[in-house]
Design a protein around this motif. Sequence first.
Motif, short mmCIF file in Angstrom:
data_model
loop_
_atom_site.label_atom_id
_atom_site.label_comp_id
_atom_site.label_asym_id
_atom_site.label_seq_id
_atom_site.Cartn_x
_atom_site.Cartn_y
_atom_site.Cartn_z
N GLU A 15 31.63 35.69 36.27
CA GLU A 15 31.72 35.97 37.71
C GLU A 15 33.18 35.92 38.17
N LYS A 16 33.94 34.99 37.63
CA LYS A 16 35.37 34.90 37.98
C LYS A 16 36.10 36.17 37.53
N ARG A 17 35.80 36.64 36.32
CA ARG A 17 36.45 37.84 35.81
C ARG A 17 36.05 39.07 36.63
N ARG A 18 34.77 39.15 36.99
CA ARG A 18 34.29 40.25 37.82
C ARG A 18 35.02 40.27 39.16
N GLN A 19 35.19 39.08 39.75
CA GLN A 19 35.88 38.97 41.03
C GLN A 19 37.35 39.38 40.89
N GLU A 20 37.98 39.01 39.80
CA GLU A 20 39.37 39.41 39.55
C GLU A 20 39.49 40.94 39.48
N ILE A 21 38.51 41.57 38.85
CA ILE A 21 38.51 43.04 38.77
C ILE A 21 38.32 43.64 40.16
N LEU A 22 37.41 43.08 40.95
CA LEU A 22 37.20 43.58 42.32
C LEU A 22 38.46 43.42 43.17
N ASP A 23 39.12 42.27 43.05
CA ASP A 23 40.36 42.05 43.79
C ASP A 23 41.44 43.05 43.39
N ALA A 24 41.54 43.30 42.09
CA ALA A 24 42.52 44.28 41.60
C ALA A 24 42.17 45.68 42.10
N ALA A 25 40.89 46.01 42.11
CA ALA A 25 40.47 47.32 42.60
C ALA A 25 40.83 47.50 44.07
N LEU A 26 40.58 46.48 44.86
CA LEU A 26 40.93 46.55 46.28
C LEU A 26 42.42 46.79 46.44
N LYS A 27 43.23 46.08 45.68
CA LYS A 27 44.69 46.24 45.75
C LYS A 27 45.11 47.66 45.36
N VAL A 28 44.57 48.16 44.26
CA VAL A 28 44.96 49.50 43.80
C VAL A 28 44.44 50.58 44.75
N THR A 45 46.10 46.04 36.53
CA THR A 45 46.33 45.09 37.63
C THR A 45 45.48 43.84 37.46
N ALA A 46 44.28 44.00 36.94
CA ALA A 46 43.38 42.87 36.72
C ALA A 46 43.76 42.08 35.47
N GLY A 47 44.61 42.66 34.64
CA GLY A 47 44.98 41.99 33.40
C GLY A 47 43.85 41.96 32.39
N THR A 48 43.08 43.03 32.36
CA THR A 48 41.93 43.11 31.45
C THR A 48 41.94 44.43 30.70
N SER A 49 41.12 44.50 29.68
CA SER A 49 41.01 45.75 28.92
C SER A 49 40.10 46.73 29.65
N LEU A 50 40.25 48.00 29.31
CA LEU A 50 39.36 49.01 29.88
C LEU A 50 37.91 48.73 29.49
N GLY A 51 37.71 48.31 28.26
CA GLY A 51 36.36 48.03 27.78
C GLY A 51 35.68 46.94 28.60
N ALA A 62 31.29 53.20 41.07
CA ALA A 62 30.55 51.94 41.07
C ALA A 62 31.46 50.78 41.47
N LEU A 63 32.70 50.85 41.05
CA LEU A 63 33.68 49.83 41.41
C LEU A 63 33.96 49.85 42.91
N MET A 64 34.12 51.05 43.46
CA MET A 64 34.36 51.17 44.91
C MET A 64 33.15 50.67 45.69
N GLU A 65 31.95 51.01 45.24
CA GLU A 65 30.74 50.53 45.91
C GLU A 65 30.68 49.01 45.90
N ALA A 66 31.07 48.39 44.79
CA ALA A 66 31.07 46.93 44.70
C ALA A 66 32.11 46.32 45.63
N VAL A 67 33.27 46.95 45.73
CA VAL A 67 34.31 46.47 46.65
C VAL A 67 33.79 46.53 48.09
N ILE A 68 33.17 47.63 48.45
CA ILE A 68 32.63 47.78 49.81
C ILE A 68 31.52 46.77 50.06
#
Length: 130
Positions: A15-28, A45-51, A62-68
Amino acid sequence: MPETAKPETRRIQAEKRRQEILDAALKVFAEQGYQGATISQISETAGTSLGLLYHYFSNKEALMEAVIAEHSFLPLLKNIIAKQGKQSIESVLSQLCLQFYRLLESKKSWWLSFCGKEPAIRPSARSGSA
């Protein structure tokens, strides 16, 4: 042999990693716009792999929908409506407006990212808030 992480710990880490990805998506998204943003930029930006990013989100939409969803008013709206009881419609609407204002105040960076300026609303003196 090293101990394996407990399921609860793995769930919290996921959940922490998912939130980091969402935060990075919002920033980008805020910096590049939805069309200009790429999954690669978000991953970097999230410091993670594409995979790993694709493990959580199937695509940019799907990422944008999750951010919203993360920043929307809908959960708060459902909670207010569920608690309305025998309150007057004026009271319920007043609560909705005040809670929406508070949500906007708490998520200014999100609002600025998508709208480019602060919301130009202020609660009335009747709401009991400054």
